[in-house]
Design an enzyme around this catalytic site. Structure first.
Site, PDB file in Angstrom:
ATOM      1  N   HIS A 197      -3.172   3.942  -2.123  1.00 37.21           N
ATOM      2  CA  HIS A 197      -4.756   3.173  -1.682  1.00 37.21           C
ATOM      3  C   HIS A 197      -5.002   4.023  -0.249  1.00 37.21           C
ATOM      4  CE1 HIS A 197      -2.141   0.338  -3.395  1.00 37.21           C
ATOM      5  NE2 HIS A 197      -3.322  -0.332  -3.862  1.00 37.21           N
ATOM      6  N   ASP A 243      -5.773   2.980 -12.964  1.00 36.40           N
ATOM      7  CA  ASP A 243      -6.185   1.887 -13.927  1.00 36.40           C
ATOM      8  C   ASP A 243      -7.565   2.326 -14.037  1.00 36.40           C
ATOM      9  OD1 ASP A 243      -4.574  -0.313 -13.029  1.00 36.40           O
ATOM     10  OD2 ASP A 243      -4.679   0.045 -10.967  1.00 36.40           O
ATOM     11  N   LEU A 303       0.616  -1.204   0.593  1.00 37.90           N
ATOM     12  CA  LEU A 303      -0.164   0.146   0.210  1.00 37.90           C
ATOM     13  C   LEU A 303       0.866   1.103   0.405  1.00 37.90           C
ATOM     14  CD1 LEU A 303      -2.647  -0.648   2.621  1.00 37.90           C
ATOM     15  CD2 LEU A 303      -2.626  -1.331   0.283  1.00 37.90           C
TER      16      LEU A 303
HETATM   17  O1  PAF Z   1      -5.912  -2.531  -8.954  1.00 44.66           O
HETATM   18  C1  PAF Z   1      -5.828  -4.267  -8.187  1.00 44.66           C
HETATM   19  O2  PAF Z   1      -5.041  -3.459  -7.313  1.00 44.66           O
HETATM   20  C2  PAF Z   1      -5.851  -5.298  -8.226  1.00 44.66           C
HETATM   21  O3  PAF Z   1      -6.954  -5.192  -9.812  1.00 44.66           O
HETATM   22  C3  PAF Z   1      -7.819  -5.325  -7.719  1.00 44.66           C
HETATM   23  C4  PAF Z   1      -8.397  -4.852  -8.299  1.00 44.66           C
HETATM   24  C5  PAF Z   1      -7.090  -5.137  -6.429  1.00 44.66           C
HETATM   25  C6  PAF Z   1      -7.638  -7.100  -8.110  1.00 44.66           C
HETATM   26  O4  PAF Z   1      -6.442  -7.672  -7.695  1.00 44.66           O
END
Ligand code: PAF
Length: 356
Positions: free
Chosen positions: A112, A225, A108
């Site tokens: 995050h 993402d 993290l």
């Molecule tokens: O974005 C991420 O860290 C991963 O693709 C997730 C959404 C936790 C799924 O494993």
């Protein structure tokens, strides 16, 4: 002196924290009886440890005065099994509490942390899942080298607030092979979908399992993402799940690099070079004001292709909803540029909004 130690000891005894034998030992050590046998050294060791324990216990007894320091003493609620997590959550659900989920693969960072902070603000209970999902890796080495830092992750989460950490083993999430095949066409046929076959199927497998397990009211994902976020929204729509997907802005390092767990794998030279990515993307916003979409795309591609140590996979300027490549700036009101490249051996992604 003896009076002071005596008071501390009485405090401990009253709070029922100290076993009687330790109390007796302490009294003896502070008296003359054992002093002659062990000398001052041992006495000081015991006294010091007593001060530390007492101090910690006072902090726990008076949380309001010591709330900042207390954060470091908080033990994390780490759950490893689906059964236990469901049990804990059903209790909260029966009390009408709202549940937020932040799915992560650990390692993290402040990106995050921003998701978790938002989840804590918007929900009564927050689950942070930490699971390096094997089914979304199409490269065995990438899976093997993915950073795993559970203790540091828990320390970061403890500094944010009270959350449930769900950290299952692989067998717990995949007791049998998950053979489900999702299709999110055309969202998953471009960019990451084209370069990482099976990746989004694996993401959908694990995220849907997490949704079925946690049954959250809201789930939080980063906009870094970008394609994943669009696909998860589509998955929720296809499966008819009644939860809200909350997209959160990219968090960047002070030099502009988008925060990512993979950044820790860069050498210092690569780390320095990697800031060219965000710098060029930001420059391209200015460039786009005077130039066509095709020229702007070529501008970014040219920098990436001519930077030593970079291997560009794609730079696509797409519609922010359909993720399909565009030809003209006038083709959409929501336009995003998405990039993926290798910096040395490390694959990095980033994106920038041109419109919308
Ligand atoms: O974005 C991420 O860290 C991963 O693709 C997730 C959404 C936790 C799924 O494993």
């Amino acid at each position: 002196m003896i009076c002071f130690w005596g008071c501390l000891t009485i405090y401990n005894s009253l709070m029922c924290y100290f076993p009687n034998s330790l109390f007796l030992l302490f009294v003896l050590l502070n008296g003359k009886f054992l002093n002659s046998l062990f000398g001052n050294f041992l006495k000081n060791v015991f006294s010091f440890s007593l001060i530390c324990t007492t101090f910690a216990k006072i902090l726990r007894k008076h949380p309001f005065r010591w709330v900042k320091i207390k954060k470091f003493l908080v033990e994390m609620n780490v759950v490893n099994t689906v059964k236990e997590l469901k049990e804990q959550l059903s209790l909260f659900r029966s009390e009408g509490k709202s549940i937020g989920l932040v799915p992560t693969m650990g390692a993290l960072h402040p990106g995050h942390a921003s998701l978790v902070k938002r989840a804590v603000e918007e929900n009564d209970v927050v689950v942070v899942s930490i699971f390096v999902n094997p089914t979304q890796f199409n490269d065995k080495n990438d899976l093997k080298n993915y950073p795993r830092t559970l203790n540091a992750d828990c320390a970061l989460l403890a500094s944010i607030g009270d959350v449930i950490v769900f950290a299952p083993e692989v067998d717990e999430m995949y007791p049998t092979e998950d053979t489900r095949q999702f299709s999110f066409a055309p969202l998953d046929t471009v960019m990451e979908g084209a370069f990482r076959p099976g990746h989004f199927n694996g993401v959908a497998q694990i995220v849907s399992k997490l949704f079925y397990t946690v049954e959250p009211h809201r789930a939080y994902f980063g906009e870094k993402d970008f394609q994943q976020l669009a696909i998860i929204r589509e998955m929720v729509r296809q499966l008819g799940l009644g939860l809200e997907i909350v997209g959160c802005p990219i968090v960047r390092e002070s030099d502009g690099l988008a925060m990512s767990s993979r950044n820790t794998l860069l050498t210092s030279e690569e780390r320095e070079r990697s800031l060219i990515i965000s710098r060029t993307l930001f420059e391209s916003i200015e460039y786009a004001k005077e130039n066509s979409l095709a020229a702007t795309k070529a501008f970014v591609e040219n920098v990436m292709k001519t930077t030593p140590g970079f291997k560009l996979e794609y730079y696509q300027i797409v519609d922010g909803n359909t993720l399909q490549p565009l030809n003209e700036w006038s083709d959409s009101e929501y336009i995003v540029g998405c990039i993926a490249l290798f910096c040395g051996k490390i694959r990095l992604i980033d994106n920038i909004k041109y419109k919308g």
